[in-house]
Design an enzyme around this catalytic site. Structure first.
Site, PDB file in Angstrom:
ATOM      1  N   ARG A 492       0.823  -1.165   0.133  1.00 51.91           N
ATOM      2  CA  ARG A 492       0.008  -0.134  -0.116  1.00 51.91           C
ATOM      3  C   ARG A 492       0.802   1.194  -0.023  1.00 51.91           C
ATOM      4  O   ARG A 492       1.896   1.261   0.643  1.00 51.91           O
ATOM      5  CB  ARG A 492      -0.993   0.006   1.307  1.00 51.91           C
ATOM      6  CG  ARG A 492      -2.266  -0.320   0.853  1.00 51.91           C
ATOM      7  CD  ARG A 492      -3.283  -0.284   2.294  1.00 51.91           C
ATOM      8  NE  ARG A 492      -2.625  -1.335   3.034  1.00 51.91           N
ATOM      9  CZ  ARG A 492      -3.572  -1.944   3.818  1.00 51.91           C
ATOM     10  NH1 ARG A 492      -4.726  -1.380   3.994  1.00 51.91           N
ATOM     11  NH2 ARG A 492      -2.980  -2.875   4.656  1.00 51.91           N
ATOM     12  N   SER A 553       7.974  -4.812   6.445  1.00 55.33           N
ATOM     13  CA  SER A 553       7.585  -6.017   7.483  1.00 55.33           C
ATOM     14  C   SER A 553       8.626  -7.161   7.483  1.00 55.33           C
ATOM     15  O   SER A 553       8.142  -8.131   7.131  1.00 55.33           O
ATOM     16  CB  SER A 553       6.289  -6.471   7.675  1.00 55.33           C
ATOM     17  OG  SER A 553       5.363  -5.618   6.942  1.00 55.33           O
ATOM     18  N   ASP A 608       6.181  -3.663  11.023  1.00 56.27           N
ATOM     19  CA  ASP A 608       4.648  -3.869  11.031  1.00 56.27           C
ATOM     20  C   ASP A 608       4.135  -3.817  12.216  1.00 56.27           C
ATOM     21  O   ASP A 608       3.108  -3.360  12.648  1.00 56.27           O
ATOM     22  CB  ASP A 608       3.988  -4.860   9.749  1.00 56.27           C
ATOM     23  CG  ASP A 608       4.458  -6.115  10.157  1.00 56.27           C
ATOM     24  OD1 ASP A 608       5.437  -6.545  10.722  1.00 56.27           O
ATOM     25  OD2 ASP A 608       3.967  -6.909   9.340  1.00 56.27           O
TER      26      ASP A 608
HETATM   27  C1  BG6 Z   1      -1.817  -5.063   7.419  1.00 57.36           C
HETATM   28  C2  BG6 Z   1      -0.529  -4.223   7.790  1.00 57.36           C
HETATM   29  O1  BG6 Z   1      -2.831  -4.630   7.821  1.00 57.36           O
HETATM   30  O2  BG6 Z   1      -1.476  -6.319   8.096  1.00 57.36           O
HETATM   31  C3  BG6 Z   1       0.467  -4.515   7.295  1.00 57.36           C
HETATM   32  O3  BG6 Z   1      -0.892  -2.766   7.318  1.00 57.36           O
HETATM   33  C4  BG6 Z   1       0.760  -5.901   7.905  1.00 57.36           C
HETATM   34  O4  BG6 Z   1       1.624  -3.751   7.893  1.00 57.36           O
HETATM   35  C5  BG6 Z   1      -0.239  -6.868   7.596  1.00 57.36           C
HETATM   36  O5  BG6 Z   1       2.131  -6.487   7.455  1.00 57.36           O
HETATM   37  C6  BG6 Z   1      -0.238  -8.059   8.165  1.00 57.36           C
HETATM   38  O6  BG6 Z   1      -1.193  -8.881   7.810  1.00 57.36           O
HETATM   39  P1  BG6 Z   1      -1.367  -9.853   6.423  1.00 57.36           P
HETATM   40  O7  BG6 Z   1      -2.140 -10.822   6.599  1.00 57.36           O
HETATM   41  O8  BG6 Z   1      -1.457  -8.884   5.364  1.00 57.36           O
HETATM   42  O9  BG6 Z   1       0.058 -10.305   6.154  1.00 57.36           O
HETATM   43  C1  GLC Z   2       7.611 -11.823   9.361  1.00 59.45           C
HETATM   44  C2  GLC Z   2       8.667 -10.756   9.382  1.00 59.45           C
HETATM   45  C3  GLC Z   2       8.463  -9.714  10.291  1.00 59.45           C
HETATM   46  C4  GLC Z   2       7.022  -9.228  10.243  1.00 59.45           C
HETATM   47  C5  GLC Z   2       5.890 -10.636  10.269  1.00 59.45           C
HETATM   48  C6  GLC Z   2       4.738 -10.327  10.080  1.00 59.45           C
HETATM   49  O1  GLC Z   2       7.900 -12.748  10.326  1.00 59.45           O
HETATM   50  O2  GLC Z   2      10.113 -11.120   9.219  1.00 59.45           O
HETATM   51  O3  GLC Z   2       9.263  -8.531  10.089  1.00 59.45           O
HETATM   52  O4  GLC Z   2       6.517  -8.547  11.172  1.00 59.45           O
HETATM   53  O5  GLC Z   2       6.422 -11.360   9.152  1.00 59.45           O
HETATM   54  O6  GLC Z   2       4.232  -9.468   9.056  1.00 59.45           O
END
Ligand code: BG6
Ligand code: GLC
Length: 865
Positions: A492, A553, A608
């Site tokens: 995003r 993340s 994240d």
């Molecule tokens: C989102 C966050 O809502 O959730 C992200 O904005 C995050 O930063 C993500 O990595 C994690 O959930 P998923 O299911 O998209 O991996």
């Molecule tokens: C993975 C990444 C970590 C992140 C998590 C959730 O473990 O290494 O940085 O926070 O996924 O998205």
């Protein structure tokens, strides 16, 4: 007319919506096939009858039922038992079993028992059946609403027959159908016309909505004796029927049975005679007081009286035995009456049977149905005529009651139970005990300490990365920021405006094709810059140089909040080349230069988890933990500076990005990994890494399930052992299927629809099993996550030296949000493992971009002169 009403009543019983109000209950029996001759074993059968208990031992040889060996014994039942205590009834039955076994040199190995229980039961499995209501004069206390299988097993245990297991319960109609099926041609309908009346038939499984059976057939116990209990038959009921009903042990109930069953026919005749006596057209001159006594006229006598040859003589004898002095004309009239009552019963029964046959014919979409009907009961063979013209039904009188059929059903139940045991064995390593979870919690705690220590840091599997975020939002943050959110399901780009009256955001989701996430770093970062430029163009932000907060993340070492020195490594299926060990900000800047995008000012990189904690912290100041359970899993929390050996300074707190996904990469969790986990890990692009994450997060759960399903197929426990080529495909079973399959109250047919999309033809049993596998895998994930979190909250509590801690966790991630049970299991287990902490979960609704912007705001304020 009656046939039409019966059809309607049957449909009402079959449909989920109307089942609760239906009189003809159409109860699922969980018997899905007639015998195929492979049934084998030494089986005990107990039949509860009106005035006796019959015990049998049947030895099935698996030879097509050519020569089952049967030994049996009949035990008369004392009359008061059927209206006494439930316990006494079951004790009596168990005593019969004991006596029978004592007399037949029974083997001491486990003996499965099938119980023929001819009353209406709500069955949910072959060995689980709740009595709905007594009938036919039975009214033992404390049995209605209870599981009859359990009651019998308890009584049997009391007799110290510990080798006898009650493995199946069935209605007498079902036993009859199965018995009649054993002689070659399958029999798909059975009719009992004895003391009471009832029927069963093999229905199209998908129409038996209460059982959620989805393919093939299932035997339905119609319980048609209750037909008419809602008044449907009131226009054909006579005043005599009303009297019989009023004087019965269950007035208002079983109205159809009371027109047909032998318990009542003599009574109907008696009431007709009484009425005619009152009209002075019968037995003039005799004393008729005797006719006021209930049950003086037996159905057996009624049946003798209607006989063409000897009927008149029998009538005279029967009447004289009652002290009446019948004239020739009296005897003739009595015979007429008996014939009328019996032929009405037969016609009604035939109408009911016609309804079943027509229903079967229609639902099988046949022009013509040819079927065998097993018939049992004292006068069953007299039922003929009036059949549905499109059906040819051959009536097969049952020669040996229900016993042999019951043995076959029991043999099938036994096979299912053995399968259940094998499944449990296969799933056992995935079931974690409380002690296991406590150990995981303790190990996590140990790894956390190691990760924080300056010396031990390098060898810890949980890296405990400092984030340089020193506090949660305090509401004074201001400004306009760009934000990137990379690493979850969606990439995003956002613009976030933080003002006094709150936060406003606009965002756009961009797709990053897998080819790009696994291509070169240059391609990946070029793509990101292109998305930013597109977004700025759309939002009219091309002219401004907005500070940028970057939710990134992945594990990434930082040396400061605004002095970002990202040293990254990939997880979650990313593998863009040339990035590992690099500074992510630098990679982004270089791409910007390549694309001649000059206005990019990265001021903060946050994980994240941190973005989520900050975002939730804006609304709840108690939010000092961030948790992600999505594609990957990770957590961050506010740690005391004095404990952070890897950063100088002792004062205050700092948010630590735990990177707990890597917990166990040093082997400390090896004994909880199962073969399935190892198979999943081996096939990932980061084998041996992120082992904790691979037990918990969305990217892997579907794969674990797929490997378990493959093992079940191989052991012939699933999909009838047929090879499933589609199931060999990696990632075919996505984690979103787990979320759907586990929705509460989801019809099994929907599970089947999902499996069908994967080209898997699932039966009822298969669908249940897949659901069980999904539940086991997601429960383990939630519990492990709880163990990790328990270590975190307990550490925070101890850090603060308090007996109790109240803290909020900001959570995000598709698995957490979409899975119907995950959050509930996680919270429950956490309460259990960390009883001194009150933990509130706050779901992040805005993603972590908002949090990244808040961190950027702090970075900018610091940078100001
Ligand atoms: C989102 C966050 O809502 O959730 C992200 O904005 C995050 O930063 C993500 O990595 C994690 O959930 P998923 O299911 O998209 O991996
Ligand atoms: C993975 C990444 C970590 C992140 C998590 C959730 O473990 O290494 O940085 O926070 O996924 O998205």
């Amino acid at each position: 007319e009656v046939k039409g009403r019966m059809l309607q009543a049957m449909r009402k019983g079959l449909s989920r919506q109307t089942h609760a109000q239906a009189n003809v209950r159409m109860l699922p029996t969980y018997i899905c096939s007639t015998p195929d001759g492979t049934e084998k074993g030494d089986i005990l059968v107990v039949e509860l009858c009106q005035s006796h208990v019959r015990t049998l031992r049947v030895t099935l040889l698996g030879d097509g039922n050519q020569s089952p060996q049967v030994t049996y014994k009949i035990f008369d039942m004392p009359g008061d038992i059927i209206q006494g205590k439930g316990e006494a009834l079951f004790d009596f039955i168990a005593q019969c079993v004991r006596q029978f076994l004592a007399g037949i040199s029974s083997p001491q190995h486990r003996l499965p028992l099938g119980f023929v229980f001819p009353f209406s039961c709500r069955q949910t499995q072959l060995d689980k059946a709740e009595l709905i209501s007594w009938s036919k004069g039975f009214s033992c206390s404390d049995v209605e609403g209870k599981d009859v299988v359990q009651l019998l097993q308890l009584a049997i245990n009391k007799q110290e027959l510990h080798h006898v297991d009650v493995v199946a319960l069935m209605n007498d109609t079902v036993g009859t159908m199965m018995t009649c099926s054993m002689r070659g041609e399958p029999c798909e309908v059975a009719l009992i016309v004895g003391t009471g009346t009832n029927s069963c038939f093999m229905a199209e499984a998908q129409q038996v909505e209460m059982a959620e059976e989805i393919s093939g057939k299932m035997c339905v116990n119609t319980e048609w004796g209750c037909f008419g209990d809602d008044g449907t038959l009131s226009d054909i009921l006579t005043p005599y029927d009303q009297h019989v009903d009023q004087e019965s042990s269950n007035p208002g109930e079983k109205r159809f049975e009371k027109l047909v069953g032998s318990l009542y026919l003599g009574e109907i005749v008696r009431h007709v005679l009484t009425a005619l006596v009152a009209e002075k057209v019968l037995f003039t001159g005799s004393s008729v007081a005797i006719l006021r006594t209930k049950d003086v006229l037996k159905t057996q006598q009624v049946l003798e009286i209607i006989d063409k040859e000897e009927g008149m003589a029998k009538a005279r004898r029967a009447l004289e035995a009652l002290g009446l002095q019948p004239s020739e004309q009296d005897c003739c009239r009595v015979q007429q009456i008996c014939r009328a009552v019996v032929s009405r019963a037969a016609a009604l029964c035939a109408a009911g049977l016609a309804a079943i046959l027509s229903h079967m014919c229609q639902s099988r979409e046949l022009e013509r149905l040819v079927v065998n009907v097993g018939v049992d009961g004292t006068w069953g063979s007299r039922v003929t005529g009036l059949l549905a013209p499109e059906c040819t039904a051959t009536l097969l009188p049952s020669v040996d009651g229900t016993g042999q059929g019951a043995a076959v059903v029991t043999a099938v139940a036994l096979r299912l139970a053995a399968q259940r045991r094998e499944v449990d064995q296969l799933l056992a390593p995935l079931r974690l005990s409380r002690a296991d979870l406590e150990r995981v919690q303790a190990l996590m705690r140990r790894e956390m300490e190691l990760g924080l220590g300056l010396e031990s840091h390098a060898s810890a599997s949980v890296r405990m990365l400092p984030t340089y975020v020193r506090g949660t939002p305090d509401g004074t943050e201001r400004g306009e920021f760009l934000a990137l959110d990379l690493g979850g399901t969606n990439f995003r780009v956002l613009v976030v405006r933080v003002a006094q009256d709150g936060i406003r955001m606009a965002s756009e989701i961009y797709v990053i094709p897998t080819a790009v996430t696994q291509g070169t770093g240059e391609e990946l970062f070029n793509h990101i810059i292109e998305c930013i430029m597109d977004f700025q163009l759309k939002q009219n932000l091309m002219e401004q140089v907005l500070p940028l907060g970057f939710t990134f993340s992945f594990p990434c070492q930082q040396l400061g909040l605004d002095k970002v020195r990202g040293r990254l490594c990939w997880t979650k299926g990313f593998s863009a080349s040339g990035c590992v060990g690099q500074d992510v900000v630098q990679l982004l800047r270089e791409a910007a230069q390549r694309k001649q995008h000059l206005g990019l000012k990265v001021v903060a990189v946050v994980n994240d988890t941190v973005g989520t904690m900050m975002s939730c912290g804006y609304d709840d100041p108690k939010c000092e933990i961030g948790l992600i359970v999505g594609t990957g899993t990770n957590a961050c929390y506010m740690e005391e500076m004095r404990n952070v050996g890897t950063v100088e300074g002792e004062q205050g707190r700092m948010c630590i990005n735990m990177e707990w996904g890597a917990f166990g990469d040093n082997g400390c969790l090896d004994d909880i990994f199962t073969d399935f986990d190892r198979l999943v890990d081996e096939k990932t692009i980061n084998a041996g890494k992120q082992r904790f994450e691979k037990l918990i997060s969305g990217m892997y759960l579907g794969e674990i399930v797929r490997h378990i399903l493959l093992a079940l197929v191989e052991k012939q426990l699933l999909f009838r052992g047929k090879p499933c080529p589609k199931l060999q495909t990696r990632d075919i079973f996505q984690t979103k299927f787990l979320s759907t399959i586990e929705i509460d109250g989801l019809a099994l047919r929907q599970v089947r629809a999902i499996l069908q999309d994967l080209e898997l033809q699932a039966s009822f049993e298969d669908s249940l099993l897949v659901q069980k596998v999904c539940q086991t895998v997601s429960l383990r994930a939630a519990q492990l996550c709880a163990a990790g979190l328990a270590a975190v909250v307990e550490k925070m509590r101890e850090n603060r030296g308090s007996a109790q801690l109240a803290v909020t966790v900001g959570v995000d991630g598709t698995l957490y949000k979409m899975h119907p049970r995950f959050s509930q299991h996680l919270q429950q287990m956490l309460r259990d493992l960390a009883p001194n902490c009150t933990v509130t979960f706050l779901q992040s609704e805005d993603g972590s971009g908002k949090g990244a912007a808040l961190v950027a705001a702090v970075a900018c304020r610091r940078a100001e002169p």
